[in-house]
Design an enzyme around this catalytic site. Structure first.
Site, PDB file in Angstrom:
ATOM      1  N   GLY A  10       0.844  -1.189   0.000  1.00  0.00           N
ATOM      2  CA  GLY A  10       0.000   0.000   0.000  1.00  0.00           C
ATOM      3  C   GLY A  10       0.880   1.240   0.000  1.00  0.00           C
ATOM      4  N   GLY A  45     -11.007  10.700   0.284  1.00  0.00           N
ATOM      5  CA  GLY A  45     -10.998  12.092   0.727  1.00  0.00           C
ATOM      6  C   GLY A  45      -9.720  12.841   0.432  1.00  0.00           C
ATOM      7  CD  GLU A 113     -11.675  14.745   4.425  1.00  0.00           C
ATOM      8  OE1 GLU A 113     -11.622  14.359   3.251  1.00  0.00           O
ATOM      9  OE2 GLU A 113     -11.105  14.141   5.359  1.00  0.00           O
ATOM     10  CG  HIS A 233     -16.316   6.187   6.936  1.00  0.00           C
ATOM     11  ND1 HIS A 233     -17.423   6.894   6.524  1.00  0.00           N
ATOM     12  CD2 HIS A 233     -15.240   6.921   6.576  1.00  0.00           C
ATOM     13  CE1 HIS A 233     -17.021   8.009   5.930  1.00  0.00           C
ATOM     14  NE2 HIS A 233     -15.712   8.047   5.957  1.00  0.00           N
ATOM     15  NE  ARG A 280     -13.637   9.827   8.967  1.00  0.00           N
ATOM     16  CZ  ARG A 280     -12.783   9.289   8.118  1.00  0.00           C
ATOM     17  NH1 ARG A 280     -12.219   8.136   8.403  1.00  0.00           N
ATOM     18  NH2 ARG A 280     -12.495   9.888   6.977  1.00  0.00           N
ATOM     19  CG  HIS A 341     -13.051   3.449   7.187  1.00  0.00           C
ATOM     20  ND1 HIS A 341     -12.688   3.019   5.928  1.00  0.00           N
ATOM     21  CD2 HIS A 341     -12.595   4.719   7.307  1.00  0.00           C
ATOM     22  CE1 HIS A 341     -12.050   3.997   5.309  1.00  0.00           C
ATOM     23  NE2 HIS A 341     -11.961   5.026   6.121  1.00  0.00           N
ATOM     24  NE  ARG A 376      -8.687   7.075   9.905  1.00  0.00           N
ATOM     25  CZ  ARG A 376      -9.076   7.392   8.663  1.00  0.00           C
ATOM     26  NH1 ARG A 376      -8.345   8.204   7.930  1.00  0.00           N
ATOM     27  NH2 ARG A 376     -10.194   6.890   8.170  1.00  0.00           N
TER      28      ARG A 376
END
Length: 527
Positions: A10, A45, A113, A233, A280, A341, A376
């Protein structure tokens, strides 16, 4: 013998490999699939950092600490935020093309955000992760001293010594096309295997995110920390007809999307002063509570305050994906539901990404740097992945690990795994996922967590039977074993935290504990 073995491809793994290659080191990257298809590809995002003149590091730090519900480690947060601008320059140097400001193409377009006090989210339309991966892979193919192995599954780490003298010297790897197990050796090993969202029934995580890295690190003797904090999420697309889950980015609410219930009520107005832009964990619990109160399977995001042209230009991928599900987001509310998530805890590391085992590093979602605390802050994860991957390589170079001289031990026998009984082990994995959603989800209870441990105990009976029958050299058994071990550790960690904080909300202990602390857990720990 490689200088660095990178387990996972990743954004964190590729960043580490590129940085190491630029320093002249010989690197081998392993990836579980035929091509990189981990969580990084799905990050919509963006990446959070201070670039705008009215924004300051102190604001980014404060927002991160606020979202982390009092459990962020301050030094890693300082490192993360203050490394941001240089990290963006490095990504641009590697070829990442962030969306420019529509009024000044020399500047970045910045989103807002949830949880952020300023516009600081750099993005590439609504496919930021995919764009970063594209650029890193393109740059990777230019490097002559990076080798790449696809379709490889990590069976276990290879370590020598015991206690504080333990040292990681590589990994046992299964070649999925042949089942052959190969020992690969390196002077330093970096875990970048991603998270564990697939342990839960409902998730937006890709198939590979099932806790493999955390399990193999735990079996080697490394500590996991704060793994009770799984971020659900709040807004995955509610579209049962789709085969794959899909995330509705935090940026949609930052762009003016308003959360509403079936009656059209803006229910977040009574929950938090930031309304639909609350952190969140708060939004996910509020949606869950509203669904339970009304007996409905989802809530909605209303974007009618923005023009169709703006919606399509800012979120072309989300618009197209929703249209595939029969939802025109320029005219209709977006149906959303919470889903597992992002794992905020993980393998315990220091500010240089070092684990407790010499020679073993971890970065990205598999690691717990302490940046995220109990929750987070949106778009900090991509930045964390790159910052602490680069720091891992810098420490490897500065520590003298690459100058170590040791002879790799010879394998005593040839190993091979089978690919039989897939349905048997997948059925048990489904039992595990259902249990984790029901007993260790958005809202928890002591009774539910204990009931989950009873399910784990029953499933451990299947493990014992496989051991007794000599059926452990099986790919699907190993996948299930990893998921089972990590799930058990998460349940135990959740039972030990006798408070509600951030992502861990437990009805038996609804209040914060002023003496709260981080929780480390080992595979050998008992209830």
């Amino acid at each position: 013998m490689y200088d660095i073995l990178v387990l996972g491809a990743g954004i964190s793994g590729l960043s580490a490999a590129l940085h190491a290659a630029e320093k002249g080191l010989h690197v081998l990257i392993l990836t579980k699939g035929a091509k990189p298809d981990g969580s990084s590809n799905y990050a919509q995002g963006g990446i959070a950092t201070v670039t705008e003149k009215t924004d300051k590091f102190v604001f980014h730090i404060a927002d991160t600490l606020e979202a982390g519900a009092g459990l962020c480690k301050k030094e890693p947060v300082n490192i993360l935020t203050k490394s941001g601008p240089a990290t963006i320059k490095q990504l641009v140097k590697w070829g990442v093309q962030f969306t420019p400001s529509p009024t000044d193409h020399s500047q970045f377009d910045l989103h807002l955000e949830g949880g952020h006090s300023h516009h600081r989210i750099l993005h590439a339309a609504d496919l930021t992760g995919k764009e970063i991966m594209r650029a890193l892979l393109c740059e990777l193919h230019k490097q002559k001293n990076i080798d790449y192995l696809e379709n490889c599954y990590i069976k276990d780490l290879i370590c020598t010594g015991t206690g504080k003298a333990k040292r990681c010297i590589g990994a046992k790897v299964i070649h999925q096309k042949t089942g052959i197990v190969e020992n690969l050796y390196a002077k330093a090993t970096i875990l970048s295997t991603g998270g564990a969202g697939r342990i839960w029934q409902y998730t937006v995580c890709p198939h590979d995110s099932c806790g493999d890295g955390m399990a193999i690190a735990a079996r080697a003797g490394a500590a996991l920390q704060d793994i009770e904090f799984m971020q659900f999420h709040p807004t995955s697309l509610y579209a049962p007809q789709l085969k794959k889950p899909f995330l509705i980015s935090e940026a949609v609410r930052g762009f003016g999307g308003i959360l509403k219930n079936y009656k059209g009520e803006e229910f977040m107005n009574q929950v938090h002063p930031l309304h639909s832009l609350a952190p969140r964990d708060i939004v996910a619990r509020a949606i869950h509570s509203e669904m339970m109160r009304l007996g409905k399977p989802n809530m909605f995001i209303d974007l009618s305050g923005r023009t169709p042209k703006d919606i399509k230009s800012h979120f072309p991928h989300i618009y197209a994906k929703c249209l595939d599900a029969g939802i025109d987001i320029t005219k209709e509310w977006i149906p959303v539901v919470p889903a597992a998530h992002y794992m905020c805890g993980g393998v315990l590391v220091d500010t240089w990404s070092r684990t407790e085992i010499k020679g073993l590093y971890a970065c990205g979602e598999v690691a717990d740097t302490g940046v995220h605390g109990a929750n987070r802050l949106a778009s900090n994860s991509l930045l964390e992945s790159v910052v602490f991957a680069i720091r891992a390589v810098d420490n490897i170079c500065g520590s003298g690990l690459t100058k170590d001289k040791f002879t790799a031990p010879r394998a005593t026998k040839k190993e091979k795994v089978s690919f039989t009984k897939a349905a048997y082990w997948r059925k048990r994995k489904k039992i595990l996922q259902d249990m984790m959603w029901a007993n260790c989800g958005i809202v928890r209870t002591v009774a539910g967590l204990n009931q989950g441990l009873k399910v784990i105990e029953d499933l451990e009976g299947d493990i014992a039977t496989a051991i007794k029958n000599g059926e452990t050299e099986n790919f699907y058994y190993l996948e299930f074993l990893n998921a089972l071990q990590v799930s058990k550790m998460i349940l135990l960690a959740a039972l030990r935290r006798k408070e509600s904080r951030g992502l861990h909300y437990i009805l038996d202990y609804p209040n914060l504990d002023p003496k709260t602390k981080h929780q480390s857990i080992y595979l050998s720990d008992k209830k």
